[in-house]
Design a protein around this motif. Sequence first.
Motif, PDB file in Angstrom:
ATOM      1  N   ASP A  42       0.816  -1.218   0.000  1.00 24.97           N
ATOM      2  CA  ASP A  42       0.000   0.000   0.000  1.00 24.97           C
ATOM      3  C   ASP A  42       0.849   1.268   0.000  1.00 24.97           C
ATOM      4  O   ASP A  42       0.541   2.272   0.659  1.00 24.97           O
ATOM      5  N   VAL A  43       1.954   1.256  -0.732  1.00 31.93           N
ATOM      6  CA  VAL A  43       2.848   2.406  -0.925  1.00 31.93           C
ATOM      7  C   VAL A  43       3.387   2.925   0.414  1.00 31.93           C
ATOM      8  O   VAL A  43       3.551   4.130   0.616  1.00 31.93           O
ATOM      9  N   THR A  44       3.668   1.999   1.318  1.00 31.78           N
ATOM     10  CA  THR A  44       4.164   2.375   2.643  1.00 31.78           C
ATOM     11  C   THR A  44       5.681   2.503   2.662  1.00 31.78           C
ATOM     12  O   THR A  44       6.234   3.465   3.196  1.00 31.78           O
ATOM     13  N   GLY A  45       6.379   1.522   2.073  1.00 30.53           N
ATOM     14  CA  GLY A  45       7.836   1.530   2.096  1.00 30.53           C
ATOM     15  C   GLY A  45       8.391   1.060   3.426  1.00 30.53           C
ATOM     16  O   GLY A  45       7.651   0.752   4.368  1.00 30.53           O
ATOM     17  N   VAL A  59      -4.725   5.242  -0.949  1.00 25.34           N
ATOM     18  CA  VAL A  59      -4.880   3.793  -0.989  1.00 25.34           C
ATOM     19  C   VAL A  59      -6.028   3.436  -0.056  1.00 25.34           C
ATOM     20  O   VAL A  59      -5.928   3.650   1.153  1.00 25.34           O
ATOM     21  N   THR A  60      -7.103   2.931  -0.609  1.00 22.21           N
ATOM     22  CA  THR A  60      -8.287   2.649   0.202  1.00 22.21           C
ATOM     23  C   THR A  60      -8.414   1.161   0.484  1.00 22.21           C
ATOM     24  O   THR A  60      -8.053   0.328  -0.337  1.00 22.21           O
ATOM     25  N   GLY A  61      -8.948   0.852   1.654  1.00 28.30           N
ATOM     26  CA  GLY A  61      -9.155  -0.537   2.045  1.00 28.30           C
ATOM     27  C   GLY A  61      -8.172  -0.968   3.115  1.00 28.30           C
ATOM     28  O   GLY A  61      -7.143  -0.327   3.333  1.00 28.30           O
ATOM     29  N   ASP A  62      -8.488  -2.058   3.755  1.00 31.42           N
ATOM     30  CA  ASP A  62      -7.634  -2.574   4.831  1.00 31.42           C
ATOM     31  C   ASP A  62      -7.648  -4.102   4.804  1.00 31.42           C
ATOM     32  O   ASP A  62      -7.854  -4.747   5.830  1.00 31.42           O
ATOM     33  N   TYR A  63      -7.427  -4.669   3.621  1.00 29.58           N
ATOM     34  CA  TYR A  63      -7.411  -6.126   3.489  1.00 29.58           C
ATOM     35  C   TYR A  63      -6.234  -6.674   4.304  1.00 29.58           C
ATOM     36  O   TYR A  63      -5.128  -6.122   4.265  1.00 29.58           O
ATOM     37  N   PRO A  64      -6.430  -7.732   5.039  1.00 28.25           N
ATOM     38  CA  PRO A  64      -5.347  -8.239   5.903  1.00 28.25           C
ATOM     39  C   PRO A  64      -4.182  -8.822   5.109  1.00 28.25           C
ATOM     40  O   PRO A  64      -4.342  -9.272   3.981  1.00 28.25           O
ATOM     41  N   GLY A  65      -3.001  -8.770   5.742  1.00 31.05           N
ATOM     42  CA  GLY A  65      -1.859  -9.493   5.204  1.00 31.05           C
ATOM     43  C   GLY A  65      -0.874  -8.698   4.382  1.00 31.05           C
ATOM     44  O   GLY A  65      -0.028  -9.276   3.689  1.00 31.05           O
ATOM     45  N   LYS A  66      -0.902  -7.365   4.449  1.00 29.41           N
ATOM     46  CA  LYS A  66       0.032  -6.602   3.625  1.00 29.41           C
ATOM     47  C   LYS A  66       1.465  -6.823   4.111  1.00 29.41           C
ATOM     48  O   LYS A  66       1.722  -7.096   5.295  1.00 29.41           O
ATOM     49  N   ASP A 295      -6.008   4.758  -9.794  1.00 30.07           N
ATOM     50  CA  ASP A 295      -5.088   3.620  -9.794  1.00 30.07           C
ATOM     51  C   ASP A 295      -5.767   2.291  -9.479  1.00 30.07           C
ATOM     52  O   ASP A 295      -5.294   1.513  -8.651  1.00 30.07           O
ATOM     53  N   HIS A 296      -6.899   2.036 -10.129  1.00 30.02           N
ATOM     54  CA  HIS A 296      -7.569   0.752  -9.962  1.00 30.02           C
ATOM     55  C   HIS A 296      -6.793  -0.361 -10.669  1.00 30.02           C
ATOM     56  O   HIS A 296      -6.020  -0.117 -11.607  1.00 30.02           O
ATOM     57  N   VAL A 297      -7.019  -1.587 -10.238  1.00 32.48           N
ATOM     58  CA  VAL A 297      -6.378  -2.757 -10.850  1.00 32.48           C
ATOM     59  C   VAL A 297      -6.754  -2.817 -12.333  1.00 32.48           C
ATOM     60  O   VAL A 297      -7.915  -2.624 -12.704  1.00 32.48           O
ATOM     61  N   VAL A 298      -5.769  -3.075 -13.156  1.00 33.24           N
ATOM     62  CA  VAL A 298      -5.970  -3.093 -14.604  1.00 33.24           C
ATOM     63  C   VAL A 298      -6.901  -4.239 -14.997  1.00 33.24           C
ATOM     64  O   VAL A 298      -6.704  -5.391 -14.599  1.00 33.24           O
ATOM     65  N   THR A 299      -7.934  -3.898 -15.755  1.00 33.88           N
ATOM     66  CA  THR A 299      -8.834  -4.907 -16.308  1.00 33.88           C
ATOM     67  C   THR A 299      -8.682  -4.950 -17.827  1.00 33.88           C
ATOM     68  O   THR A 299      -8.128  -4.033 -18.437  1.00 33.88           O
ATOM     69  N   LEU A 300      -9.205  -5.996 -18.427  1.00 30.79           N
ATOM     70  CA  LEU A 300      -9.075  -6.179 -19.875  1.00 30.79           C
ATOM     71  C   LEU A 300     -10.162  -5.363 -20.577  1.00 30.79           C
ATOM     72  O   LEU A 300     -11.075  -5.903 -21.209  1.00 30.79           O
ATOM     73  N   ASP A 301     -10.059  -4.050 -20.452  1.00 27.38           N
ATOM     74  CA  ASP A 301     -11.069  -3.181 -21.053  1.00 27.38           C
ATOM     75  C   ASP A 301     -10.608  -2.725 -22.446  1.00 27.38           C
ATOM     76  O   ASP A 301      -9.517  -3.066 -22.902  1.00 27.38           O
ATOM     77  N   ASP A 302     -11.452  -1.933 -23.088  1.00 26.42           N
ATOM     78  CA  ASP A 302     -11.168  -1.522 -24.462  1.00 26.42           C
ATOM     79  C   ASP A 302      -9.887  -0.709 -24.575  1.00 26.42           C
ATOM     80  O   ASP A 302      -9.118  -0.872 -25.527  1.00 26.42           O
ATOM     81  N   ASP A 325       1.012   0.413 -12.660  1.00 25.09           N
ATOM     82  CA  ASP A 325       0.947   1.308 -11.505  1.00 25.09           C
ATOM     83  C   ASP A 325      -0.486   1.345 -10.979  1.00 25.09           C
ATOM     84  O   ASP A 325      -1.312   2.133 -11.431  1.00 25.09           O
ATOM     85  N   PHE A 326      -0.774   0.456 -10.043  1.00 27.52           N
ATOM     86  CA  PHE A 326      -2.077   0.458  -9.380  1.00 27.52           C
ATOM     87  C   PHE A 326      -1.899  -0.058  -7.964  1.00 27.52           C
ATOM     88  O   PHE A 326      -0.894  -0.697  -7.641  1.00 27.52           O
ATOM     89  N   PHE A 327      -2.854   0.250  -7.099  1.00 26.97           N
ATOM     90  CA  PHE A 327      -2.784  -0.244  -5.721  1.00 26.97           C
ATOM     91  C   PHE A 327      -4.183  -0.279  -5.148  1.00 26.97           C
ATOM     92  O   PHE A 327      -4.908   0.698  -5.157  1.00 26.97           O
ATOM     93  N   ASP A 328      -4.558  -1.438  -4.682  1.00 25.67           N
ATOM     94  CA  ASP A 328      -5.890  -1.653  -4.117  1.00 25.67           C
ATOM     95  C   ASP A 328      -5.733  -2.439  -2.823  1.00 25.67           C
ATOM     96  O   ASP A 328      -5.275  -3.579  -2.830  1.00 25.67           O
ATOM     97  N   ALA A 329      -6.094  -1.803  -1.716  1.00 25.40           N
ATOM     98  CA  ALA A 329      -6.006  -2.473  -0.417  1.00 25.40           C
ATOM     99  C   ALA A 329      -7.338  -3.047   0.026  1.00 25.40           C
ATOM    100  O   ALA A 329      -7.484  -3.493   1.153  1.00 25.40           O
ATOM    101  N   SER A 330      -8.330  -3.045  -0.886  1.00 26.19           N
ATOM    102  CA  SER A 330      -9.638  -3.609  -0.531  1.00 26.19           C
ATOM    103  C   SER A 330      -9.747  -5.080  -0.932  1.00 26.19           C
ATOM    104  O   SER A 330     -10.721  -5.739  -0.587  1.00 26.19           O
ATOM    105  N   ILE A 331      -8.767  -5.582  -1.684  1.00 27.43           N
ATOM    106  CA  ILE A 331      -8.765  -6.985  -2.111  1.00 27.43           C
ATOM    107  C   ILE A 331      -7.404  -7.603  -1.815  1.00 27.43           C
ATOM    108  O   ILE A 331      -6.448  -6.895  -1.470  1.00 27.43           O
TER     109      ILE A 331
END
Length: 417
Positions: A42-45, A59-66, A295-302, A325-331
């Motif tokens: 989550d870009v903490t360093g 960075v939104t979310g607090d999914y365990p295990g980072k 910075d959502h996770v890249v999907t196979l969009d157009d 370059d994306f970061f999601d802490a909700s998943i």
Amino acid sequence: MSVEKRFELAKEQYEAWNINLEDVFSKLQEVPISIHCWQGDDVTGFEAAQHDLSGGIEVTGDYPGKATNGEELRKDLDKALSLIPGKHRINLHAIYAETDGEEIDRDQIEPKHFEKWVKWAKENELGLDFNPTLFSHDKAADGLTLAHADENIRNFWIEHCKASRRVAAYFGKELGTPALTNIWIPDGFKDTPSDRLTPRLRLKDSLDKIFSEEIDTAHNLDAVESKLFGIGSEAFVVGSHEFYLSYALKNDKLCLLDTGHYHPTEMVSNKISAMLPFNERLALHVSRPVRWDSDHVVTLDDELKEIALEIVRNDALDKVSIGLDFFDASINRIAAWTIGTRNMIKALLYAHLLPHEHLKQLQEDGNYTERLALLEEFKTYPFGAVWDYYCEKMEVPVAEKWLEDVKQYEEDVLSKR
């Protein structure tokens, strides 16, 4: 039906258009994606002196295990890489220095603080890329760094960027593949400025000083990254696209395009062919903006498909450095890496599975009816069967089977942190 049987049926359809799938696989294997390490923590360093995340980054979310240290982050990357076909690169920020608890400010980083990363990269046959970190720091608290009015603050960040280039050159020399060092800064103003030129002149001067030290391009390649706006810089960003494009062209640097850093109606895919005639190399940070640079996770969009098409059909795979370059802490963070990177590779594979020369000739002949018809028909060609076979060939899980590995890793490792 087996993966092999489905592939053989698909192969017949593509080969009818003179698309050789074995050649496609060979080309795809040679394309390294620069996977960003900062999704994992989550870009903490890992700096001894911790700083709150800033610079317009959320960075939104607090999914365990980072990951909380370098060993955990590398272990998580190992798991993600085991689920992604091909050999790739890892992209580091300066805040991932490992100083064994010693408080080192960013203008003092040295190659020795990244020895563990290089050792790991060698063991796994990975390239490394690098970014100076000009955010989440007391000297960036007001949202200005290389364009700051205070000369002392500017000089601090200039020295940090110089030190970062030396670290990257160390990566390139040790690993035998040049590191891409990318400079992005958060500099800008929340409200309408009374002077736009002076901050830009200061930024130009800072960059000139950073790049005054000659470094062999066999070891390090320099890139500059623009942005349209950010949180806290809604009205004005010093390092705009026009500024950095001009600077890169004049100073023989790479212009890096981040897909989240433009107006929602701008298509980064369209910029690639506009810039290739004037730039020997380009660089990308592929992200997915949802209404803003989120910075959502890249999907196979157009747009992802179109980016890959612009690279492949213009024979520019060796001219465009592709990073994520994306970061999601909700998943689950390993799932995020896996989904995003596999999608980037899927898009490149999809781009290879079109009869580009035939489509180009149709356009040259003004036969737009057949061009449109074929482009649409190929959307339902059995691309999925080819992707599954490629994954099996590369000895990574086919289709959604990788989820089983991620769930097991979460149970065995992440849940115990």
